[in-house]
Design a protein around this motif. Sequence first.
Motif, PDB file in Angstrom:
ATOM      1  N   THR A 156      -7.335  14.312  -0.984  1.00  0.00           N
ATOM      2  CA  THR A 156      -6.019  14.893  -1.250  1.00  0.00           C
ATOM      3  C   THR A 156      -6.078  16.405  -1.039  1.00  0.00           C
ATOM      4  O   THR A 156      -7.157  17.009  -1.058  1.00  0.00           O
ATOM      5  CB  THR A 156      -5.552  14.607  -2.690  1.00  0.00           C
ATOM      6  OG1 THR A 156      -6.451  15.241  -3.600  1.00  0.00           O
ATOM      7  CG2 THR A 156      -5.456  13.120  -2.967  1.00  0.00           C
TER       8      THR A 156
ATOM      9  N   ASP B   3      -5.124   4.324   0.403  1.00  0.00           N
ATOM     10  CA  ASP B   3      -4.032   3.576   1.011  1.00  0.00           C
ATOM     11  C   ASP B   3      -3.834   4.117   2.427  1.00  0.00           C
ATOM     12  O   ASP B   3      -3.460   5.282   2.610  1.00  0.00           O
ATOM     13  CB  ASP B   3      -2.752   3.746   0.185  1.00  0.00           C
ATOM     14  CG  ASP B   3      -1.576   2.968   0.733  1.00  0.00           C
ATOM     15  OD1 ASP B   3      -1.661   2.437   1.866  1.00  0.00           O
ATOM     16  OD2 ASP B   3      -0.555   2.883   0.035  1.00  0.00           O
TER      17      ASP B   3
ATOM     18  N   GLU C 200     -10.316  13.334  -5.556  1.00  0.00           N
ATOM     19  CA  GLU C 200      -9.259  12.353  -5.323  1.00  0.00           C
ATOM     20  C   GLU C 200      -9.326  11.920  -3.859  1.00  0.00           C
ATOM     21  O   GLU C 200      -9.315  12.757  -2.956  1.00  0.00           O
ATOM     22  CB  GLU C 200      -7.879  12.952  -5.595  1.00  0.00           C
ATOM     23  CG  GLU C 200      -7.641  13.332  -7.033  1.00  0.00           C
ATOM     24  CD  GLU C 200      -6.281  13.964  -7.244  1.00  0.00           C
ATOM     25  OE1 GLU C 200      -5.884  14.066  -8.420  1.00  0.00           O
ATOM     26  OE2 GLU C 200      -5.624  14.350  -6.258  1.00  0.00           O
TER      27      GLU C 200
ATOM     28  N   ILE D  16      -7.739   9.360  -0.843  1.00  0.00           N
ATOM     29  CA  ILE D  16      -6.613   8.540  -0.402  1.00  0.00           C
ATOM     30  C   ILE D  16      -7.189   7.230   0.137  1.00  0.00           C
ATOM     31  O   ILE D  16      -7.891   7.230   1.147  1.00  0.00           O
ATOM     32  CB  ILE D  16      -5.805   9.254   0.696  1.00  0.00           C
ATOM     33  CG1 ILE D  16      -5.330  10.614   0.197  1.00  0.00           C
ATOM     34  CG2 ILE D  16      -4.642   8.388   1.160  1.00  0.00           C
ATOM     35  CD1 ILE D  16      -4.818  11.538   1.289  1.00  0.00           C
TER      36      ILE D  16
ATOM     37  N   ILE E 214      -4.503   6.194  -4.674  1.00  0.00           N
ATOM     38  CA  ILE E 214      -5.434   7.318  -4.832  1.00  0.00           C
ATOM     39  C   ILE E 214      -6.538   6.911  -5.803  1.00  0.00           C
ATOM     40  O   ILE E 214      -6.274   6.459  -6.911  1.00  0.00           O
ATOM     41  CB  ILE E 214      -4.726   8.578  -5.393  1.00  0.00           C
ATOM     42  CG1 ILE E 214      -3.519   8.963  -4.553  1.00  0.00           C
ATOM     43  CG2 ILE E 214      -5.709   9.736  -5.554  1.00  0.00           C
ATOM     44  CD1 ILE E 214      -3.833   9.510  -3.193  1.00  0.00           C
TER      45      ILE E 214
ATOM     46  N   LYS F  57      -0.911   6.246   3.430  1.00  0.00           N
ATOM     47  CA  LYS F  57      -0.755   7.577   2.831  1.00  0.00           C
ATOM     48  C   LYS F  57      -1.690   8.612   3.455  1.00  0.00           C
ATOM     49  O   LYS F  57      -1.658   9.773   3.082  1.00  0.00           O
ATOM     50  CB  LYS F  57      -0.992   7.510   1.322  1.00  0.00           C
ATOM     51  CG  LYS F  57       0.085   6.707   0.618  1.00  0.00           C
ATOM     52  CD  LYS F  57      -0.101   6.734  -0.859  1.00  0.00           C
ATOM     53  CE  LYS F  57       1.026   5.924  -1.490  1.00  0.00           C
ATOM     54  NZ  LYS F  57       1.071   6.085  -2.909  1.00  0.00           N
ATOM     55  N   LEU F  58      -2.515   8.171   4.404  1.00  0.00           N
ATOM     56  CA  LEU F  58      -3.418   9.112   5.071  1.00  0.00           C
ATOM     57  C   LEU F  58      -2.619  10.053   5.968  1.00  0.00           C
ATOM     58  O   LEU F  58      -1.528   9.696   6.430  1.00  0.00           O
ATOM     59  CB  LEU F  58      -4.442   8.339   5.918  1.00  0.00           C
ATOM     60  CG  LEU F  58      -5.518   7.604   5.127  1.00  0.00           C
ATOM     61  CD1 LEU F  58      -6.270   6.648   6.031  1.00  0.00           C
ATOM     62  CD2 LEU F  58      -6.470   8.595   4.474  1.00  0.00           C
TER      63      LEU F  58
END
Length: 104
Positions: free
Chosen positions: A69, A43, A39, A41, A22, A46-47
Motif C-alpha cells: 500500500t 486482491d 500492508e 494488497i 489487504i 486492487k493492485l
Amino acid sequence: MAETKPKKTTADAPKGKLADGIYTEQDVELRNGRKVPIEVIVDDKKLPATYGSLLAEGNGPALTIAALTTKTRRILDFTGATMEDLDGAVAEVIMRGREMADKA
C-alpha cells in the motif's frame, strides 16, 4: 478410538490480519532493527494499474513495491528500508499474505 486434532501453537497461528483485500502484519523487523507495519494488497483487482506491465517485464523489485500500500511504501522510505529488506522480511510478508488470501 476418538481422533484428536493437533493443537495450534503460536508458530502455527497467523501473524497478520486479512481485511478488504489487504493483509496487514504489525512489527515486522527490518535489518536496521526498526519494526514497522506492512500492508500488502492481496486482491488482484486492487493492485496498481501498472502491475500487469511490471509482471510482463519481470521487474521483481518493482512488483514487490507495487504489492504494498502507499502507506507502507512511505513508512519503508522513512525508516530507511533497503533492497535487502524488500527481498527478505517484506517478501516474506507478501508470501504470507497471499497464502492467507488463497485460503480465505
